[in-house]
Write an enzyme that holds these catalytic residues in place. Structure first.
Site, PDB file in Angstrom:
ATOM      1  N   PRO A   1       0.916  -1.221  -0.310  1.00  0.00           N
ATOM      2  CA  PRO A   1       0.199  -0.082  -0.403  1.00  0.00           C
ATOM      3  C   PRO A   1       1.087   1.423   0.055  1.00  0.00           C
ATOM      4  O   PRO A   1       2.001   1.505   0.644  1.00  0.00           O
ATOM      5  CB  PRO A   1      -0.786  -0.474   0.841  1.00  0.00           C
ATOM      6  CG  PRO A   1      -0.818  -1.428   1.765  1.00  0.00           C
ATOM      7  CD  PRO A   1       0.500  -2.136   1.291  1.00  0.00           C
ATOM      8  N   GLU A   2       0.618   2.166  -0.651  1.00  0.00           N
ATOM      9  CA  GLU A   2       1.397   3.557  -1.026  1.00  0.00           C
ATOM     10  C   GLU A   2       0.508   4.737  -0.359  1.00  0.00           C
ATOM     11  O   GLU A   2      -0.610   4.083   0.274  1.00  0.00           O
ATOM     12  CB  GLU A   2       1.663   3.582  -2.195  1.00  0.00           C
ATOM     13  CG  GLU A   2       2.591   2.504  -2.962  1.00  0.00           C
ATOM     14  CD  GLU A   2       3.210   2.604  -4.343  1.00  0.00           C
ATOM     15  OE1 GLU A   2       3.205   3.862  -4.636  1.00  0.00           O
ATOM     16  OE2 GLU A   2       3.543   2.502  -4.891  1.00  0.00           O
TER      17      GLU A   2
END
Ligand SMILES: [Zn+2]
Length: 294
Positions: free
Chosen positions: A2-3
């Site tokens: 996840p960014e």
């Protein structure tokens, strides 16, 4: 992994679901994830009320009314699931938001490592198959000094991140531009996906050295980062509203990708006849077009 946009989406989803709720029970089922989970979380936050939820870089922060904040990193595969027992569902199908599920938790799963029960019957569960996630607790009044947060670079969508600021930080460096923007101390929240996408958008090769970037390159790259992140956040926001079924995966906005994970496909840029390449760069897969990214 996840960014920024995915963590922002989870943060917004959780904000709707758990702000204002009181914790009746905190349980953790392991001592550690990527690192040790502090053993004192239970005594500090049981009975506390969730005041606010926000994001810093790729970290999610849950702030309680007792001067403590839980800091969560989702790592590679971490998910925060809300089990809402306060109203029953008409069907057995799961309604899935971006990384936030809603149904009744009947039994803990193998990869459910932390569970928080709220006094309205709902539950928040941290689930992480690969256990690269991390959880820590900080006093809220000292949060800026926390070791995970204190050195973080500026938020890319804030006014603290601009072309002159980025240029000033890295223009002397003999380092790939892609490696530089992945450095969380230079700019917070950018990971491999959005670094690849922004470099494509800016027509800059991931192999360009920082000290070969001109002013136009810096302007284009900063604009591109802001554009790709904003688009992804908006896509996350709309799927939150639509209850889009993401198959249980934390939402990546794959249909928006121009290069990431598109090796051997034609470049999507108008009039470019290039093909997307995939190469290993500093241990990660880099996707780029060798024709239009210079
Ligand atoms: Zn191209």
């Amino acid at each position: 992994m996840p960014e920024l946009p995915e963590v922002e989406t989870v943060s917004r989803g959780l904000r709707i679901k758990i702000v204002g709720k009181k914790i009746s029970l905190y349980q953790q089922f392991r001592k550690d994830l990527r690192w040790l989970i502090p053993p004192n979380i239970k005594e500090k936050i049981e009975g506390a009320i969730v005041l606010s939820i926000y994001r810093k870089g790729k970290f999610l922060l849950i702030n309680f009314n007792v001067n403590y904040t839980l800091i969560i990193h989702l790592g590679m595969s971490g998910r925060l699931l809300v089990y809402d027992n306060s109203h029953s569902k008409k069907s057995s199908s799961q309604e899935i938001e971006m990384g936030v599920f809603h149904h009744t938790l009947l039994k803990l799963g193998k990869h459910d490592h932390v569970k928080i029960d709220f006094d309205d019957g709902s539950q928040l569960v941290f689930n992480d198959v690969r256990r690269f996630g991390a959880i820590d607790l900080s006093r809220t009044d000292r949060i800026e000094n926390h070791k995970w947060l204190s050195k973080l670079g500026p938020e890319p969508l804030s006014n603290h991140f601009s072309s002159p600021i980025l240029k000033d930080k890295i223009e002397q460096k003999k380092r790939f531009i892609k490696t530089a923007i992945l450095d969380q101390n230079i700019v917070a929240g950018i990971g491999n996906i959005y670094a690849c996408e922004a470099l494509w958008e800016a027509k800059i090769s991931p192999y360009k050295m920082c000290n070969n970037m001109n002013e136009q390159n810096f302007d284009d790259l900063v604009d591109a980062l802001k554009i790709v992140l904003t688009k992804a956040i908006n896509a996350g926001g709309s799927s939150l509203k639509d209850f889009k079924d993401t198959g249980g995966e934390l939402g990546y906005f794959q249909n928006l990708f121009n290069v990431y994970s598109r090796e051997n496909s034609y470049c999507k840029r108008k009039y470019c006849e290039g093909v997307v390449m995939r190469k290993k760069q500093s241990g990660r897969s880099t996707f780029f077009c060798s024709i239009c990214q210079l």
